[in-house]
Design an enzyme around this catalytic site. Structure first.
Site, PDB file in Angstrom:
ATOM      1  N   ARG A   1      17.480  22.819  97.315  1.00 45.99           N
ATOM      2  CA  ARG A   1      17.529  22.642  98.771  1.00 45.99           C
ATOM      3  C   ARG A   1      18.934  22.386  99.287  1.00 45.99           C
ATOM      4  O   ARG A   1      19.224  22.691 100.451  1.00 45.99           O
ATOM      5  CB  ARG A   1      16.610  21.483  99.193  1.00 45.99           C
ATOM      6  CG  ARG A   1      15.144  21.741  99.037  1.00 45.99           C
ATOM      7  CD  ARG A   1      14.332  20.667  99.758  1.00 45.99           C
ATOM      8  NE  ARG A   1      14.593  19.345  99.217  1.00 45.99           N
ATOM      9  CZ  ARG A   1      13.873  18.773  98.268  1.00 45.99           C
ATOM     10  NH1 ARG A   1      12.844  19.422  97.754  1.00 45.99           N
ATOM     11  NH2 ARG A   1      14.162  17.566  97.833  1.00 45.99           N
TER      12      ARG A   1
ATOM     13  N   ASN B   1      22.804  25.596  98.580  1.00 48.55           N
ATOM     14  CA  ASN B   1      23.189  26.601  99.567  1.00 48.55           C
ATOM     15  C   ASN B   1      22.225  26.485 100.738  1.00 48.55           C
ATOM     16  O   ASN B   1      21.173  27.111 100.764  1.00 48.55           O
ATOM     17  CB  ASN B   1      23.145  28.002  98.948  1.00 48.55           C
ATOM     18  CG  ASN B   1      23.733  29.070  99.853  1.00 48.55           C
ATOM     19  OD1 ASN B   1      23.906  28.865 101.045  1.00 48.55           O
ATOM     20  ND2 ASN B   1      24.045  30.219  99.293  1.00 48.55           N
TER      21      ASN B   1
ATOM     22  N   HIS C   1      18.942  28.721 101.905  1.00 46.90           N
ATOM     23  CA  HIS C   1      17.701  27.945 101.815  1.00 46.90           C
ATOM     24  C   HIS C   1      16.963  27.931 103.148  1.00 46.90           C
ATOM     25  O   HIS C   1      15.719  28.033 103.181  1.00 46.90           O
ATOM     26  CB  HIS C   1      18.012  26.513 101.376  1.00 46.90           C
ATOM     27  CG  HIS C   1      16.832  25.584 101.496  1.00 46.90           C
ATOM     28  ND1 HIS C   1      16.614  24.803 102.611  1.00 46.90           N
ATOM     29  CD2 HIS C   1      15.799  25.343 100.658  1.00 46.90           C
ATOM     30  CE1 HIS C   1      15.501  24.115 102.450  1.00 46.90           C
ATOM     31  NE2 HIS C   1      14.991  24.413 101.274  1.00 46.90           N
TER      32      HIS C   1
ATOM     33  N   TYR D   1       8.849  31.108 103.077  1.00 50.50           N
ATOM     34  CA  TYR D   1       7.881  30.065 102.717  1.00 50.50           C
ATOM     35  C   TYR D   1       6.923  29.763 103.867  1.00 50.50           C
ATOM     36  O   TYR D   1       5.699  29.814 103.699  1.00 50.50           O
ATOM     37  CB  TYR D   1       8.638  28.805 102.303  1.00 50.50           C
ATOM     38  CG  TYR D   1       7.749  27.653 101.905  1.00 50.50           C
ATOM     39  CD1 TYR D   1       7.117  27.621 100.668  1.00 50.50           C
ATOM     40  CD2 TYR D   1       7.546  26.581 102.778  1.00 50.50           C
ATOM     41  CE1 TYR D   1       6.301  26.565 100.308  1.00 50.50           C
ATOM     42  CE2 TYR D   1       6.733  25.517 102.423  1.00 50.50           C
ATOM     43  CZ  TYR D   1       6.113  25.514 101.195  1.00 50.50           C
ATOM     44  OH  TYR D   1       5.306  24.468 100.846  1.00 50.50           O
TER      45      TYR D   1
ATOM     46  N   SER E   1      13.873  35.126  95.595  1.00 51.39           N
ATOM     47  CA  SER E   1      15.249  34.705  95.320  1.00 51.39           C
ATOM     48  C   SER E   1      15.746  35.271  93.992  1.00 51.39           C
ATOM     49  O   SER E   1      16.879  35.751  93.899  1.00 51.39           O
ATOM     50  CB  SER E   1      15.327  33.185  95.324  1.00 51.39           C
ATOM     51  OG  SER E   1      16.640  32.745  95.044  1.00 51.39           O
TER      52      SER E   1
ATOM     53  N   HIS F   1      18.877  37.966  93.548  1.00 52.28           N
ATOM     54  CA  HIS F   1      20.024  37.625  92.702  1.00 52.28           C
ATOM     55  C   HIS F   1      20.219  38.670  91.605  1.00 52.28           C
ATOM     56  O   HIS F   1      21.352  39.104  91.327  1.00 52.28           O
ATOM     57  CB  HIS F   1      19.828  36.243  92.077  1.00 52.28           C
ATOM     58  CG  HIS F   1      20.166  35.107  92.994  1.00 52.28           C
ATOM     59  ND1 HIS F   1      19.308  34.660  93.972  1.00 52.28           N
ATOM     60  CD2 HIS F   1      21.283  34.322  93.082  1.00 52.28           C
ATOM     61  CE1 HIS F   1      19.870  33.654  94.618  1.00 52.28           C
ATOM     62  NE2 HIS F   1      21.066  33.426  94.104  1.00 52.28           N
TER      63      HIS F   1
END
Length: 740
Positions: free
Chosen positions: A601, A604, A608, A616, A639, A643
């Site tokens: 959390r 970044n 987030h 979410y 995420s 990445h």
């Protein structure tokens, strides 16, 4: 005379009449078909009687509307209709005026007893202590204390004690008529009911003193002295009460001025932000009005003016020293590189080949970025503007238009902004750093365009239902342009702004970004290229793997910390300062985290916030808050995929090390090391996990990078592209042709 022709016709008619009389049927048929000569017009007959009226014809075409008639008389007043149902609850009103300061609260409980202090040094012998009232000198009114009638703080007489403390009841107290040292005070009975008389027990040791005190002259003199001291004390008491009231008045005035200035400064802010900052949560009735879309402006991220955490910490000397340590390490890397190059080459090598190769084909990078930026500026805004017009009452089937424009937007995201830049990057074989710039900007612009659409669609939908304004609420293009450069992924029409730009601060941050870049360069030159230039790792060799991981921890952690400081702190703060963007909370104190949940959390905050509000919460909204673990798993998956996508495009090969670590250890640590872990030992465990994880990632990706260059495949199949090359590349092959 009749002509021959007429005679012939006459004879012919006579014959026909005779045959007709005889009943010749043929003749009758001929006569029926025979057309005679036209006779002369006869005389005009008499006008006949009027015929019967015919049947009504069909209705004619409706005529045009006639002129407006005169206004009729007012009708009778109708009866009162039934009472309508209670309307929905209105939106929350503006915040009220700040109320007056309340009375002071009750006194809190005493705190815990402090630790025992160290034994003090042996003191020098002092004269016997004076009474507490006169410890600071008789002439110091400010340090005067009222007597309590105790052994340590005796009164002069019971009469004085009764004047100072009128609430006391009759009882035993200590008095010291001669003042000075409290050790010779005596215990007496004070009869306040009788006016403060002093009663002494009849002990022999006190008989002489009682006799002296009862002397008329000394008693009168003592009474006058007591009354003088008492009046002086009462004057001091009144003076203290006056000073107290004056001090409270000044304090109240200063507090009121502070509150007024605070309210005035708050009023100068954007009204949307002030309202959003103080708006309470919406009720269930209000939520039902927006059941189709969640109003993110009222419940989403609130932007306030605040500095970055490192800017505040670097003002502390101890934290600034750690910053100086990294600068010193940077200087050591530069010095060691120059010394080694001078020893090996006999001269100073300052060509920066590795840095130049990593950022190769930079003009093409600029062209691709311009294309992506212009498409992200024009296409989503134009598409949204056209779609908003279709939601008015003049258009039928608004849902069909929504489906159409939504599909076009997704195609733009996937093809024009997604596939095309990747195609240009791959076909032109851009180097890693150039690829990193393109892919990071691609992901950033895709997230920003999604945020713009996601935040403004509920506005138009609400407008289409309420029709509170004649036209849909479409943000100005300047707001969207500012958002594309602003260091945030959450769209708002306006953000808190600073009054001016500190250009020295901007230059400092860009110089720090450049310093981080050169720090990485010298770190790769000294720690990475010599170690990974030759392939010596096989996964079956456990010893080589463990040594590689631990040797990669230092460069891996340096890349991690320099990336954080250079991008999340320096780069974002530089653009925030140029745009006067006041909310600088791009990260929090992730280094103090005792759980990976808190680390995710706070590491970044910019990304987030996007994942929390648009992935979410939207997942929970669509599932009606029934699958929170599934929503968390979905966020982790998104995420991890993004990445890994960035690394695949930047490195040019598929090696899902980060994805596997993220989905396995990352998920496991998120649930095991939750927020209830507050002990400092968990912070140590988190840092150890980060160190080892960075070592594994750096080791495996570095070996795969060189294996791809040492062991190229001429015609690789699809399975060959998925299989890591470092698993099969053998040691002792030719040198890397690129020298990387």
């Amino acid at each position: 005379m009749p002509s021959m022709e007429q005679k012939g016709k006459k004879e012919l008619l006579e014959k026909w009449e005779m045959r007709a009389c005889q009943g010749d049927q043929d003749l009758l048929e001929d006569l029926g078909n025979l057309q005679g000569l036209r006779a002369l017009d006869g005389l005009l007959g008499v006008q006949g009687n009027e015929g019967d009226p015919g049947e009504p014809g069909p209705p004619g075409i409706r005529g045009s509307t006639g002129p407006e008639g005169f206004k009729g008389k007012t009708g009778l007043k109708g009866t009162q209709g039934p009472r309508g149902p209670i309307g929905p609850q209105g939106l929350p009103g503006d915040i009220g005026v700040l109320g007056p300061i309340g009375p002071p609260g009750l006194k809190g409980n005493p705190g815990l007893q402090g630790l025992k202090g160290e034994r003090g040094a042996k003191g020098t012998q002092q004269p016997r202590p004076l009474s507490r009232r006169w410890a600071q000198g008789d002439d110091s009114d400010e340090f005067f204390n009222w007597p309590q009638g105790t052994k340590d703080d005796p009164a002069t007489t019971c009469y004085e004690l009764g004047l100072v403390h009128p609430h006391l009841n009759d009882g035993y107290f200590y008095i010291d008529p001669n003042q000075g040292c409290p050790y010779d005070s005596v215990k007496v009975f004070c009869n306040f009911t009788a006016g403060g008389t002093t009663c002494i027990e009849p002990l022999k040791s006190q008989v002489q003193m009682v006799v002296r005190v009862q002397g008329s002259t000394e008693l009168h003199r003592g009474k006058i002295e007591v009354e003088h001291v008492t009046s002086k004390k009462l004057q001091l008491k009144r003076k203290a009460e006056y000073l107290k009231s004056d001090l409270m008045h000044q304090l109240d005035s200063q507090v009121n001025d502070f509150i007024d200035n605070l309210i005035e400064e708050s009023a100068n802010l954007e009204p949307t932000h002030v309202a959003a900052s103080f708006t309470p949560p919406m009720s269930d009735k209000e939520r039902s009005k927006f059941r189709h879309f969640r109003p993110l402006h009222g419940e989403g991220k609130q932007f306030v003016s605040r500095r970055s955490l490192l800017d505040e910490l670097l003002e502390v000397n101890h934290i600034r020293t750690i910053h100086h340590m990294f600068i010193s390490l940077f200087a050591v890397f530069i010095l060691s590189t120059l010394v080694v190059d001078f020893i090996e080459e006999g001269r100073l090598v300052l060509d920066f080949d590795l840095l130049v190769d990593a950022f190769g084909q930079f003009p093409l990078v600029v062209c691709i970025w311009i294309y992506m930026f212009l498409s992200a500026l024009l296409f989503p805004y134009t598409l949204f503007h056209l779609w908003s017009n279709t939601q008015s009452a003049s258009y039928s089937h608004p849902k069909l238009y929504s489906l159409l424009y939504g599909s076009v937007f997704l195609l733009y995201q996937a093809l024009l902004l997604g596939f095309f830049p990747v195609y240009v990057v791959v076909t032109n074989s851009l180097p890693p750093a150039s690829r990193f710039i393109i892919i990071m900007e691609q992901v950033r612009l895709m997230m920003k365009s999604h945020s713009f659409i996601r935040e403004n669609v509920p506005r138009v939908v609400t407008w289409s239902k309420d029709k509170s304004s004649p036209a849909p609420v479409v943000p100005h293009v300047s707001h969207y342009l500012y958002f594309l450069f602003a260091p945030t992924l959450i769209y708002r029409d306006a953000y808190p702004r600073n009054p001016l730009i500190r250009w020295e601060y901007v230059a400092t941050k860009f110089l720090q970004v450049l310093g981080c870049l050169f720090f990485l360069y010298y770190m790769f030159v000294r720690l990475c290229v010599p170690r990974f230039h030759g392939i010596s790792l096989q996964l079956s060799d456990l010893k080589a793997f463990v040594l590689c991981v631990f040797n990669s921890i230092l460069p891996g952690v340096l890349v991690f910390l320099l990336g954080f400081f250079g991008v999340l702190h320096c780069w974002l703060n530089a653009f925030a300062e140029m745009l006067r963007f006041a909310d600088r909370m791009f990260y929090k104190d992730w280094w103090n985290s005792t759980s990976f949940a808190n680390f995710y959390r706070t590491w970044n905050v910019v990304v987030h916030d996007f994942l929390y509000y648009y992935v979410y919460q939207d997942f929970l909204w669509m599932s009606q808050n029934r699958f929170k673990p599934a929503a968390m798993l979905f966020v982790f998956t998104v995420s991890a995929v993004v990445h890994e996508y960035i690394l695949v495009i930047c490195f040019g090969f598929f090696y899902p090390v980060l994805f596997c670590l993220f989905m396995s250890f990352g998920m496991m640590f998120n649930f095991i090391l939750h927020d209830q872990r507050k002990d400092p030992i968990w912070n140590i465990f988190m840092w150890m996990s980060l160190f080892v994880g960075e070592g594994v990632i750096f080791c495996l990706y570095s070996n795969e990078w060189y294996a791809q260059r040492y062991c190229p495949l001429k015609e690789p199949s699809f399975l060959d592209l998925l299989k890591p090359r470092s698993w099969s590349c053998q040691e002792g092959l030719v040198e890397d042709p690129d020298g990387l």
